[in-house]
Design a protein around this motif. Sequence first.
Motif, PDB file in Angstrom:
ATOM      1  N   ALA A 247     -11.456  36.551 -15.718  1.00 10.19           N
ATOM      2  CA  ALA A 247     -11.683  35.321 -14.961  1.00 10.19           C
ATOM      3  C   ALA A 247     -11.554  34.098 -15.860  1.00 10.19           C
ATOM      4  N   GLU A 291      -6.810  37.826  -9.853  1.00 10.86           N
ATOM      5  CA  GLU A 291      -6.878  38.905  -8.867  1.00 10.86           C
ATOM      6  C   GLU A 291      -7.516  40.152  -9.480  1.00 10.86           C
ATOM      7  N   ASP A 294     -11.274  39.757  -9.620  1.00 10.35           N
ATOM      8  CA  ASP A 294     -11.856  39.985  -8.288  1.00 10.35           C
ATOM      9  C   ASP A 294     -11.858  41.470  -7.945  1.00 10.35           C
ATOM     10  N   TYR A 295     -10.770  42.151  -8.301  1.00 13.04           N
ATOM     11  CA  TYR A 295     -10.673  43.583  -8.024  1.00 13.04           C
ATOM     12  C   TYR A 295     -11.793  44.338  -8.733  1.00 13.04           C
ATOM     13  N   ARG A 297     -14.654  43.249  -9.809  1.00  6.73           N
ATOM     14  CA  ARG A 297     -15.989  42.890  -9.321  1.00  6.73           C
ATOM     15  C   ARG A 297     -16.296  43.490  -7.946  1.00  6.73           C
ATOM     16  N   THR A 298     -15.268  43.846  -7.202  1.00  7.51           N
ATOM     17  CA  THR A 298     -15.501  44.451  -5.889  1.00  7.51           C
ATOM     18  C   THR A 298     -15.374  45.968  -5.910  1.00  7.51           C
ATOM     19  N   SER A 334     -25.334  38.287  -7.195  1.00 11.90           N
ATOM     20  CA  SER A 334     -24.553  37.332  -6.411  1.00 11.90           C
ATOM     21  C   SER A 334     -25.404  36.236  -5.776  1.00 11.90           C
TER      22      SER A 334
END
Length: 393
Positions: A247, A291, A294-295, A297-298, A334
């Motif tokens: 990030a 991206e 984000d990938y 973290r999810t 979060s």
Amino acid sequence: MSHANSLAEEGAAKVPDLAALANYLTGSGWVVEDTDSRTSMWRPRRAGSHDIRIVLPTSQRVRDYSDRIADALKALSFVERRLPEEIADDINFGGADKVAVRLTPDAPPGEAPLLLAHSAISAIKNFVVASAASLDSNSLVLPPRRPQRAEAYASQARLSTQPGSFILSLALPLADIYSDESDDSTPPGQDALVEVPPQPFGRKVTNRMLAATLKAQHLAEEVSVGNRPISSFGDLTPDAPNATELAALSSLGGPDHDIYHIRFAKSPLAGGAAEPALLRVTPGQQRILGEAADYLRTKQPRAGVTVTGLIVRLFREGGFGRGEAVIQGVSDDSGEARRYRVELGELDYNEAVRAHANGLQVTATGDLDIRGTRRSLRRLTSFAVIPGLEDES
């Protein structure tokens, strides 16, 4: 002008003290070849490495002291392939690596839009903390609470700007406040310069930042050309960048992902110093790195997440044994209110039943696992009912 020179042009660095410069020369492999009442002449310890000499005055009270030190820094710059101000910062800091980022905003030299500058500075700070934290956490998603040493080390770093293009220059100290070798009684630039261990904490951070950037760029290019899927960032291979590092590298170019250059220059005081590494990070690479962050973290479990909230559902087969509870609450990861499933042993499950019957909040800590919209806390390290007013009477 080359990228290396344009990335960190010569600035008005503080002129080093004579004793500090002499200690730096000793620590970085120079010896006194000749001396008299007015000057001392230095040469590299390794014969034949460079046919170059540095002449220092024996006193700082000479009228042209600044000019003589400037000449010495230029000579060191030639030998080390670093910039004079990088060497001056190294000396004045008592040993420091440098990481510089050259941004390319559509603005006059030395200026940048506020959003870009804020994004870049925040990203640099996060990059340092994430790389420092990765030395103690072998995870692709760092826990919400960063190691105290990583945060403390980032607070020791010093950020400056350079003239010309908009350049952010970061001095990373070789030793940190947790190092056994550090001595708070020794002023920066004094005898501690020649006592830097071969692999101090700061050098490990610099090496990690460089390795993570190289690996991130390589994976981004592989994804870009279709050789690998974005999920390849989830492989825990050597030097694999974590989500926070990805990030940060994605945000250094600002909201529009402008091209930027990042330069790593290592101090010779820790040994193993090489020529500075200069990397160019493109807009396409930055988007893929975002991206990938984000990938991760999810899709990747996050360790040490704490959820606090109310029990809204309970289930177990039979009247005894393990069971499942659903907590409607907020995580410290979060800050968002969501539902989290937890598997509990019999004693904790009975406590969950009591909390549900009395409307009491509970707190649970474990590894957050996300599968689509389903969130679960696995491998719980703690579960407790938060006492209500009736429990305190």
